[in-house]
Design a protein around this motif. Structure first.
Motif, short mmCIF file in Angstrom:
data_model
loop_
_atom_site.label_atom_id
_atom_site.label_comp_id
_atom_site.label_asym_id
_atom_site.label_seq_id
_atom_site.Cartn_x
_atom_site.Cartn_y
_atom_site.Cartn_z
N SER A 215 0.82 -1.22 0.00
CA SER A 215 0.00 0.00 0.00
C SER A 215 0.85 1.27 0.00
CB SER A 215 -0.93 0.01 1.22
OG SER A 215 -0.17 0.00 2.42
N LEU A 216 2.13 1.12 0.31
CA LEU A 216 3.01 2.29 0.35
C LEU A 216 3.20 2.86 -1.05
CD1 LEU A 216 4.62 3.91 2.43
CD2 LEU A 216 6.60 2.49 1.90
N ASN A 217 3.09 4.16 -1.18
CA ASN A 217 3.20 4.80 -2.49
C ASN A 217 3.74 6.21 -2.33
OD1 ASN A 217 0.56 5.61 -1.29
ND2 ASN A 217 0.40 6.81 -3.16
N GLY A 218 4.16 6.80 -3.44
CA GLY A 218 4.56 8.19 -3.41
C GLY A 218 5.87 8.49 -4.12
N PHE A 219 6.11 9.79 -4.30
CA PHE A 219 7.29 10.33 -4.99
C PHE A 219 8.19 10.97 -3.94
CE2 PHE A 219 9.63 13.74 -7.01
CZ PHE A 219 9.96 13.26 -8.27
N GLU A 220 9.49 10.68 -4.01
CA GLU A 220 10.41 11.27 -3.04
C GLU A 220 11.76 11.53 -3.68
OE1 GLU A 220 10.88 8.62 0.28
OE2 GLU A 220 10.96 6.85 -1.01
N VAL A 221 12.52 12.43 -3.06
CA VAL A 221 13.84 12.80 -3.56
C VAL A 221 14.83 12.76 -2.40
CG1 VAL A 221 15.20 14.54 -4.77
CG2 VAL A 221 12.76 14.34 -5.26
N TYR A 222 16.00 12.19 -2.67
CA TYR A 222 17.04 12.06 -1.66
C TYR A 222 18.24 12.95 -1.98
CZ TYR A 222 14.70 7.87 0.14
OH TYR A 222 13.79 6.98 0.68
N TYR A 223 18.88 13.44 -0.92
CA TYR A 223 20.15 14.15 -1.01
C TYR A 223 21.12 13.46 -0.04
CZ TYR A 223 18.42 16.23 3.32
OH TYR A 223 17.91 16.40 4.59
N VAL A 224 22.39 13.75 -0.11
CA VAL A 224 23.36 13.09 0.76
C VAL A 224 23.11 13.49 2.21
CG1 VAL A 224 25.17 14.86 0.51
CG2 VAL A 224 25.78 12.50 1.09
N ALA A 225 23.00 12.49 3.09
CA ALA A 225 22.62 12.73 4.48
C ALA A 225 23.69 13.53 5.21
CB ALA A 225 22.39 11.39 5.18
N SER A 226 23.24 14.32 6.19
CA SER A 226 24.18 15.11 6.99
C SER A 226 25.05 14.21 7.86
CB SER A 226 23.42 16.11 7.86
OG SER A 226 22.47 15.43 8.68
N SER A 227 24.64 12.95 8.05
CA SER A 227 25.44 12.01 8.83
C SER A 227 26.69 11.56 8.09
CB SER A 227 24.60 10.78 9.22
OG SER A 227 24.14 10.11 8.06
N VAL A 228 26.73 11.80 6.78
CA VAL A 228 27.93 11.47 6.01
C VAL A 228 29.05 12.42 6.42
CG1 VAL A 228 28.95 11.43 3.70
CG2 VAL A 228 26.65 10.51 4.07
N ASN A 229 30.21 11.89 6.72
CA ASN A 229 31.34 12.68 7.22
C ASN A 229 31.98 13.46 6.06
OD1 ASN A 229 33.97 13.53 8.14
ND2 ASN A 229 33.73 12.10 9.84
N ASP A 230 31.72 14.75 6.02
CA ASP A 230 32.27 15.57 4.94
C ASP A 230 33.78 15.72 5.05
OD1 ASP A 230 29.80 15.90 3.86
OD2 ASP A 230 29.47 17.92 4.62
N SER A 231 34.31 15.70 6.28
CA SER A 231 35.76 15.85 6.46
C SER A 231 36.50 14.68 5.84
CB SER A 231 36.09 15.97 7.95
OG SER A 231 35.52 17.13 8.51
N SER A 232 35.97 13.47 6.02
CA SER A 232 36.60 12.30 5.43
C SER A 232 36.52 12.35 3.92
CB SER A 232 35.94 11.02 5.95
OG SER A 232 36.09 10.89 7.34
N ARG A 233 35.35 12.74 3.40
CA ARG A 233 35.20 12.87 1.95
C ARG A 233 36.14 13.94 1.41
NH1 ARG A 233 29.62 13.76 -0.58
NH2 ARG A 233 29.30 15.33 1.04
N ALA A 234 36.26 15.02 2.17
CA ALA A 234 37.10 16.13 1.73
C ALA A 234 38.57 15.72 1.65
CB ALA A 234 36.93 17.32 2.67
N MET A 235 39.05 14.98 2.65
CA MET A 235 40.45 14.56 2.63
C MET A 235 40.71 13.60 1.46
SD MET A 235 43.46 14.83 3.76
CE MET A 235 43.20 15.81 5.26
N LEU A 236 39.75 12.70 1.20
CA LEU A 236 39.89 11.79 0.07
C LEU A 236 39.94 12.56 -1.24
CD1 LEU A 236 40.00 8.86 -0.96
CD2 LEU A 236 37.50 8.88 -1.01
#
Length: 351
Positions: A215-236
């Motif tokens: 029964s679940l339905n609908g339209f949704e959009v995702y962005y990168v979660a704030s829980s993702v460590n930007d500092s680690s991504r930045a160093m990489l």
């Protein structure tokens, strides 16, 4: 939106060039077919709240609003207006799998029968700061994604919507890079590489959803979660990716400085992704006959890896019988593509 303050800060510190766009009025798509201006019929109907029904077998379209009724058929120049025959010089046609009508039909029938003016055209996306967009059709090849109750494969729905969106964007003067344009398997890491190597302005991944609760339905959009460590991504990123820093060559000699810049850019990209997600959901809430779930943060690989504003769209639930039927309909998929385009337009105007 946080884009301008952060870019101004970076400009003062690292000699970045800012970007600005001038607000324009809403656009309405038109197409030139054999020297004749055509309009997308469904968009015209949505604009004027005209009810429409299309029979794919007979290719007949029925329009109705208040006491007025119009009947037309793809390929014909004869339309019935409140029971009266009306001849138009150019035929009703199909373009990119959508019904389009000539200017004369709009002028002699819709403008007279169903009051309401078209909004003025604005500058296309190609004339704004959005020059290139990566479109990622989820799954493909030996990875079908979710499979609906009637056998509809997610990979096919995703690719069709992606192709339609690509065509619409190209008509706007935007360069489009597709991670896949055919039914083939592309690893997630390769999709990210394609996106980052393209130096595009936006990354849009198209998917269809599924859940055990039918029964679940609908339209949704995702962005990168704030829980993702930007500092680690930045160093990489600092270790593996270059920075376009005209006049700031000193930054290339400091890993910490590069990581700081990437950290700021990832923060900016998340904010931009949220704004883009909201813009698309606002349009879909007005134009799409479905429940709008909204926007959410997620840790999807393609969102974490993209070095640009990136979103992942779940166009509907193939596990829901009603939405599966809708997603099987080419005109519904066209409305999704047009809604995404309009959402990108509105986002670009506010940038």
């Amino acid at each position: 939106m946080f884009k301008k303050p952060i870019l101004i800060l970076i400009s003062f510190i690292f000699f970045f060039s800012g970007c600005a766009t001038m607000p324009q009025k809403d656009a309405f798509p038109t197409y030139n077919l054999n020297g004749t201006t055509y309009f997308p019929l469904i968009a015209l109907c949505d604009l004027r709240n005209i009810e429409w029904h299309y029979d794919t077998f007979t290719r007949v379209v029925n329009l109705s609003k208040d006491a007025h009724k119009v009947n037309l058929r793809v390929g014909d120049t004869l339309v019935m207006v409140d029971g009266r025959p009306e001849h138009i010089k150019e035929p009703v046609d199909l373009y990119q799998c959508a019904i389009v009508v000539p200017y004369k039909f709009k002028e002699r029938v819709l403008d007279l029968l169903f009051k309401g003016n078209l909004p003025e055209r604005k500058r296309s996306l190609g004339l704004l700061k959005i020059k290139k967009i990566v479109i990622d059709a989820g799954h493909g090849g030996n990875d079908p994604g979710t499979i609906g109750f009637t056998g509809v494969r997610e990979k096919d729905i995703n690719l069709d919507i992606a192709r339609r969106l690509a065509n619409l964007l190209k008509n706007e003067g935007v360069e489009v890079v597709m991670t896949r344009s055919t039914d083939r398997f592309i690893p997630l890491s390769k999709r990210v590489d394609i996106a980052n190597d393209s130096h595009a302005d936006l990354f849009v991944s198209v998917h269809s959803n599924a859940n055990r609760v039918r029964s679940l339905n609908g339209f949704e959009v995702y962005y990168v979660a704030s829980s993702v460590n930007d500092s680690s991504r930045a160093m990489l990123a600092a270790k593996s990716a270059g920075l376009d820093l005209d006049g700031s060559y000193f930054a290339s000699h400091s890993l910490d400085l590069k990581a700081t810049l990437w950290d700021m850019l990832y923060t900016l990209d998340r904010a931009e992704s949220i704004e883009l997600s909201r813009s698309i959901c606002r349009i879909m809430d007005s134009n799409l006959d479905c429940r709008i779930i909204g926007i959410k943060g997620a840790r999807f690989y393609v969102l974490k890896g993209a070095r640009m504003p990136a979103i992942l769209i779940e166009a509907g639930f193939l596990s829901n019988p009603s939405e599966e039927r809708k997603l099987k309909n080419g005109f519904y998929r066209q409305k999704i593509a047009e809604g995404i385009l309009q959402g990108i337009r509105d986002y670009a105007q506010d940038a």
